[in-house]
Design a protein around this motif. Structure first.
Motif, PDB file in Angstrom:
ATOM      1  N   ILE A  10       0.837  -1.199   0.000  1.00  0.00           N
ATOM      2  CA  ILE A  10       0.000   0.000   0.000  1.00  0.00           C
ATOM      3  C   ILE A  10       0.869   1.245   0.000  1.00  0.00           C
ATOM      4  O   ILE A  10       0.609   2.212  -0.723  1.00  0.00           O
ATOM      5  CB  ILE A  10      -0.948  -0.007   1.218  1.00  0.00           C
ATOM      6  CG1 ILE A  10      -1.942  -1.170   1.095  1.00  0.00           C
ATOM      7  CG2 ILE A  10      -1.694   1.324   1.317  1.00  0.00           C
ATOM      8  CD1 ILE A  10      -2.867  -1.311   2.284  1.00  0.00           C
ATOM      9  N   THR A  11       1.941   1.239   0.805  1.00  0.00           N
ATOM     10  CA  THR A  11       2.856   2.385   0.866  1.00  0.00           C
ATOM     11  C   THR A  11       3.532   2.607  -0.481  1.00  0.00           C
ATOM     12  O   THR A  11       3.660   3.749  -0.949  1.00  0.00           O
ATOM     13  CB  THR A  11       3.915   2.151   1.948  1.00  0.00           C
ATOM     14  OG1 THR A  11       3.267   1.962   3.206  1.00  0.00           O
ATOM     15  CG2 THR A  11       4.856   3.351   2.037  1.00  0.00           C
ATOM     16  N   VAL A  46       1.480   6.749  -6.891  1.00  0.00           N
ATOM     17  CA  VAL A  46       0.386   7.675  -7.194  1.00  0.00           C
ATOM     18  C   VAL A  46       0.829   9.111  -6.983  1.00  0.00           C
ATOM     19  O   VAL A  46       0.534  10.004  -7.796  1.00  0.00           O
ATOM     20  CB  VAL A  46      -0.852   7.346  -6.340  1.00  0.00           C
ATOM     21  CG1 VAL A  46      -1.914   8.433  -6.494  1.00  0.00           C
ATOM     22  CG2 VAL A  46      -1.420   5.999  -6.725  1.00  0.00           C
ATOM     23  N   VAL A  47       1.555   9.375  -5.897  1.00  0.00           N
ATOM     24  CA  VAL A  47       2.038  10.724  -5.602  1.00  0.00           C
ATOM     25  C   VAL A  47       3.005  11.194  -6.690  1.00  0.00           C
ATOM     26  O   VAL A  47       2.948  12.347  -7.145  1.00  0.00           O
ATOM     27  CB  VAL A  47       2.711  10.768  -4.215  1.00  0.00           C
ATOM     28  CG1 VAL A  47       3.435  12.101  -4.016  1.00  0.00           C
ATOM     29  CG2 VAL A  47       1.682  10.566  -3.118  1.00  0.00           C
TER      30      VAL A  47
END
Length: 218
Positions: A4-5, A11-12
């Motif tokens: 997830i991280t 995405v960022v």
């Protein structure tokens, strides 16, 4: 949790790049020269000259420059069996990453993927036929552009490398009736030579491509 991280950082990063992207439109045209080499046919080289049109998403100095290119080239190459003429059409999608931006000059690294279709006319003393080859194309290049001050017009030049992978389902047919998916001049050795209506799968081509043109940004 680690997955997830990692996804979050991807995405960022993508969002950060897109936030700097200007969604203007650039239309361009260029003159091309390419010299692909066909490895499996004794290093046969085609000399191709052509034209291309470009639709670019992004202003002159935007960080990213996704684009679609359509090109048509024509030319020929000499083989041990005679001259081979080629008409070649290609559509590619590319992405360009800004590497330099100063004094109305930008330099980009560009890479992409596309499809190409070639009409190859083999003309020799014993053979005179057409082969239709289809390729998956992988281009990489460097492009330098100059924006004319106080205008939306730019001139550009690029130089790059292309890999062409033949994906057509062509087969060589020998004079004794045998058929082979192999490539090269030696396929029909000891089998009476090539049949007069034989097709010629290209296999792999690779070589340089040079271009010069103009773009107008809206």
């Amino acid at each position: 949790m680690r997955k997830i991280t990692t996804l979050k950082w991807i995405v960022v990063a993508v969002a950060s790049l897109m936030s700097t992207q200007s969604f203007a439109l650039g239309l361009g045209g260029e003159l091309l020269y390419s010299n692909p080499e066909v490895k499996d046919y004794d290093g046969l080289n085609f000399d191709l000259a052509g034209v291309a049109g470009t639709l670019q998403l992004g202003e002159f100095d935007s960080l990213l420059a996704p684009a679609v290119h359509a090109q048509f080239s024509t030319g020929s190459g000499d083989t041990p069996n005679g001259k081979t003429d080629v008409n070649y059409f290609e559509v590619t999608g590319t992405g360009g990453l800004l590497m330099y931006d100063k004094n109305n000059i930008v330099v980009r690294g560009v890479a992409g993927i596309g499809i190409g279709i070639a009409d190859i006319d083999v003309r020799a003393s014993t053979i005179n036929n057409d082969t239709d080859a289809s390729f998956v194309v992988f281009p990489v290049s460097v492009e330098a552009s100059y924006l004319v001050p106080n205008t939306n017009l730019s001139f550009f030049a690029n130089a790059g490398y292309k890999l062409y992978l033949d994906v057509a389902d062509e087969r060589i047919r020998c004079a004794d009736g045998t058929v082979s998916s192999d490539t090269g001049y030696t396929v029909c050795n000891g089998k009476g030579g090539f049949a007069a209506d034989s097709k010629f799968p290209v296999g792999k081509m690779q070589g340089v491509q040079l271009g010069f043109g103009v773009k107008l940004f809206y």
